[in-house]
Structures are given as structure tokens and as C-alpha cells.
Write an enzyme that holds these catalytic residues in place. Structure first.
Site, PDB file in Angstrom:
ATOM      1  N   THR A  72      73.061  20.138 -35.936  1.00 16.53           N
ATOM      2  CA  THR A  72      74.502  20.169 -35.674  1.00 16.53           C
ATOM      3  C   THR A  72      75.288  19.918 -36.960  1.00 16.53           C
ATOM      4  OG1 THR A  72      74.119  19.427 -33.421  1.00 16.53           O
ATOM      5  CG2 THR A  72      76.339  19.082 -34.307  1.00 16.53           C
ATOM      6  N   SER A 199      66.059  21.593 -38.028  1.00 21.14           N
ATOM      7  CA  SER A 199      66.115  20.306 -37.327  1.00 21.14           C
ATOM      8  C   SER A 199      64.708  19.800 -37.031  1.00 21.14           C
ATOM      9  CB  SER A 199      66.899  20.508 -36.020  1.00 21.14           C
ATOM     10  OG  SER A 199      66.875  19.332 -35.260  1.00 21.14           O
ATOM     11  N   THR A 237      73.671   6.033 -47.016  1.00 20.36           N
ATOM     12  CA  THR A 237      72.278   5.679 -47.320  1.00 20.36           C
ATOM     13  C   THR A 237      71.339   6.602 -46.545  1.00 20.36           C
ATOM     14  OG1 THR A 237      72.965   3.414 -47.674  1.00 20.36           O
ATOM     15  CG2 THR A 237      70.606   3.767 -47.303  1.00 20.36           C
ATOM     16  N   CYS A 327      73.128  22.658 -19.125  1.00 17.10           N
ATOM     17  CA  CYS A 327      72.684  22.236 -17.796  1.00 17.10           C
ATOM     18  C   CYS A 327      72.767  20.723 -17.677  1.00 17.10           C
ATOM     19  CB  CYS A 327      71.258  22.714 -17.638  1.00 17.10           C
ATOM     20  SG  CYS A 327      70.252  21.674 -16.658  1.00 17.10           S
TER      21      CYS A 327
END
Ligand code: PLP
Length: 374
Positions: A72, A199, A237, A327
Site C-alpha cells: 500500500t 509486499s 527507524t 468481502c
């Protein structure tokens, strides 16, 4: 009772070896990587080693890999940068992108920036002729953001063809590769793309870990301001153990890629066969048996009072599957992807997505349960 997990496009189980690689950075090696003494040098080295490992596996330069909190954030950063730093005045995307792209395109595509969606073919693939038509009409610089593989229906984009079109029209190209990094060999040196997002939790790595590849020729400003981490590109960090876990998971995924992808594809093919044999009314969304992600199978069943409760009933029977990313709580609220490709209100969709940990026995169990529940 044993659960059956068929929702690996949502997330995957962390591999034991990945956890083992991460553990020292949760315990003894806890130093802040920005500290100059030994504790800091230890964790700094771990980050830079991870970056080199990832860059090598994706055939990129280490300086092109930036660590983020996940797909994202990577998608947000690329789209914001294309508009703010690279002069893109129009964004071309598709209506079946993940919300991490769609909502970002809607957010940045306002004021003097506009956006449009490419047409889709009847099997859900991007219409490349329409993409070229749209690109040829742009008077100013354009961003194209199209996902490599669709997380709901599995359709795979011809990323090289899109890269070449973008090059021809001097457009910036970002691809959300969240479902393909760790699942396909990606050769960034030979794919003219400006940004890709990946990801960790989609290939047995830790959650909230991601990368943004930024091609060396692209210079952008940071989305997150503060300290000078990630060469001033992303302050804060670093998530040291997450970064170490991402690299380890990618290393494992790519070294076992041939074996695992062949096995997972055989599970998908088997499920298609078993569903066709046992539930005559089944159909499949997208290009399930063509250019499709080997991990994802999106099945559609006729809507009845019973089938409308399918996800809920599967859950009661310890089977984890989803209706797509939109969903909630076992009831299919309707997915924007299914809506865009096949606006048939008389069908109910279930997405099954597989990993190396699934078996044909599980597919038999799910198919036979589906016979009762449909
Ligand atoms: N893009 C796609 C195609 C995805 O499938 C997902 C996750 O579901 C994301 C982006 C978001 O990634 P993350 O969960 O790492 O933020």
C-alpha cells in the site's frame, strides 16, 4: 478440527526459516541502524545485506530498492511522486486495480491532474490497443499504473508490452507487483519500468514489509519526512527484522520457484477439474486457464439463497476462502473487480488461492463440501 487455508492471495503463513532469520533482530541485535557504535553497525549491515540480496534477485541495483511498510505504501509513494515530482498530468489505470492504487489515483487525479481507466477485454485483460489510443492522445506527461497480476481473478498483465508502450509515449510506468514479486522471476534491468511495488507477506515473509523499486533514472522526493533513513527517501527507524525477513523470504521463494510454481499450478488445475466434475454450474472469472496467476482461482456459482451464504458456510466448516478483497464477515458485499469484468447479479464469486502448503486432499475436501453448500 483442522482448518483449510485457501486464501493465500490475502496473506501467507510465515516460513519457519524466515522467522529464524528474523529472531536475532528481535532479541540480541536490537541496535538502531543509525547509531554509529557496534549495535548500530550490526543492524545497518543486516539492512544493506538484505537490500543487496533483493536487488540481485530482481536484477536491479541495490540503490533502486527502498524499504516500505508494504504494498500500500509503495503504491501510494509511486503515484504521488509521479504527479508531484515527475510532471505527470494524467493517470491511466484500470478499474480492477487494488484499492491501494484505485483510491490513490482518485486522490491525486484531481485539480489539474486527470485520470482515466483503460478498457478491459471480455476475459478481464487490459485492452492494450485502448491503452495505446489513450497514450497517443496525451499532450502532457502521463503515468500508467497497472498491476502485474490481479489479486482477485489472477489475470496477468504483459508487463513488457506495457513498458514498451510507455517508453514509446514517454510515459511513467508503475506496476503493482504485490501478487507477483516472490512468485515469478522479475528482471528489472530488462523491463523498462519506473516503479514496482512488492509486499513480503504474500510470499511467506512478514506482514507490513514492502519494497518500492525506483529506477535509477527517476529522481523523486520522499513521501514520509523526518530522518535521513533510506537515503532521505523514507524517514523513520527501519523495520530491521521485517527487512531481514523480506529478503530471506524472497531468497527462499526464488530458489524454490520452479518446484513450487509447478506444484501450485497443479493444485489450481486439479481444483478446476474437480469443480467442473462435481458442480456443473461452476464458471471461472477472468482468464483462469490462460494468462493467469498460478496461485489464484476465482470461481462463480449461480446465486441461490444457499450459495449467497457460501463464504459464511465455508468458514463454519473451517475452510478459509474469500469473495475478493471487498468481502466482509462472510457475506459477499460485491467486489469492484467482479463488477467491472462481469456485472452478473445472478452469480456468487469465491476466490480460492493456494500456496506450497496446500494439498490435493484439501481440494477434495473443499470440493465435496462445496457440493453440499451450493
Ligand atoms: N496490491 C495488491 C495487488 C494486493 O493484493 C495487496 C494486498 O492485498 C496490496 C496491494 C496491498 O499490500 P499490503 O497488504 O502489503 O499493503
Amino acid at each position: 478440527m483442522e482448518r483449510i487455508y485457501f486464501d493465500n492471495a490475502a496473506t501467507t503463513a510465515l516460513d519457519k526459516e524466515v522467522l529464524e532469520a528474523m529472531l536475532p533482530y528481535m532479541t540480541t541485535h536490537f541496535g538502531n541502524p543509525s547509531s554509529i557504535y557496534s549495535y548500530g553497525r550490526e543492524t545497518r549491515l543486516a539492512i544493506e545485506t538484505a537490500r543487496k540480496t533483493i536487488a540481485k534477485l530482481l536484477n536491479a541495483h541495490p540503490g533502486e530498492i527502498f524499504f516500505t511498510s508494504g504494498g500500500t505504501e509503495s503504491n501510494n509513494t509511486a503515484i504521488a511522486a509521479a504527479v508531484h515530482d515527475l510532471g505527470c498530468k494524467h493517470i491511466i489505470s484500470s478499474p480492477i486495480e487494488h484499492h491501494a492504487v484505485l483510491h490513490t489515483v482518485e486522490y491525486y487525479g484531481c485539480g489539474d491532474v486527470s485520470y482515466s481507466y483503460v478498457k478491459l477485454l471480455s476475459n478481464g485483460h487490459v485492452d492494450l490497443e485502448d491503452l495505446e489510443d489513450q497514450l497517443s492522445l496525451q499532450k502532457e506527461r502521463c503515468l500508467v499504473t497497472l498491476m502485474h497480476a490481479n489479486n482477485e481473478i489472477g489475470n496477468l498483465l504483459d508487463i513488457t508490452a506495457v513498458s514498451n508502450l510507455c517508453r514509446k509515449y514517454n510515459a511513467i510506468f508503475h506496476s503493482d507487483c504485490v501478487q507477483t514479486v516472490g512468485h515469478y522471476p522479475i528482471d528489472l534491468r530488462n523491463t523498462p519500468v519506473h516503479f514496482i511495488s512488492g509486499s513480503g507477506h504474500k510470499f511467506h515473509g512478514p506482514k507490513a514489509t514492502g519494497i518500492l523499486y525506483i529506477n535509477d533514472n527517476v529522481k523523486i522526493h520522499p513521501l514520509i519526512l523526518g530522518g535521513s533513513q533510506e537515503r532521505n527517501m523514507r524517514a523513520g527507524t527501519e523495520n530491521v527484522y521485517g527487512i531481514v525477513g523480506f529478503a530471506k523470504a524472497l531468497e527462499m521463494a526464488m530458489s524454490d520457484h520452479e518446484k513450487d510454481s509447478t506444484y501450485i499450478q497443479s493444485l489450481k488445475t486439479y481444483m478446476i477439474e474437480q469443480l467442473r466434475k462435481n458442480i456443473k454450474s461452476v464458471s471461472f472469472n477472468g482468464d483462469a486457464e490462460g494468462k493467469s496467476l498460478y496461485t489464484v482461482l476465482s470461481a462463480a456459482f449461480p446465486k441461490t439463497e444457499k450459495s449467497e451464504m457460501i463464504l459464511f458456510n465455508l468458514d463454519i466448516n473451517h475452510i478459509c476462502a474469500s469473495g475478493g478483497s471487498a468481502c466482509t464477515s462472510g457475506a459477499d458485499q460485491g467486489s469492484h473487480v467482479i463488477h467491472a469484468i462481469n456485472n452478473n447479479p445472478n452469480l456468487v464469486t469465491v476466490r480460492f488461492s493456494f500456496s506450497k502448503y496446500n494439498t490435493k486432499k484439501e481440494i477434495d475436501a473443499v470440493t465435496s463440501k462445496l457440493r453440499e453448500l451450493i
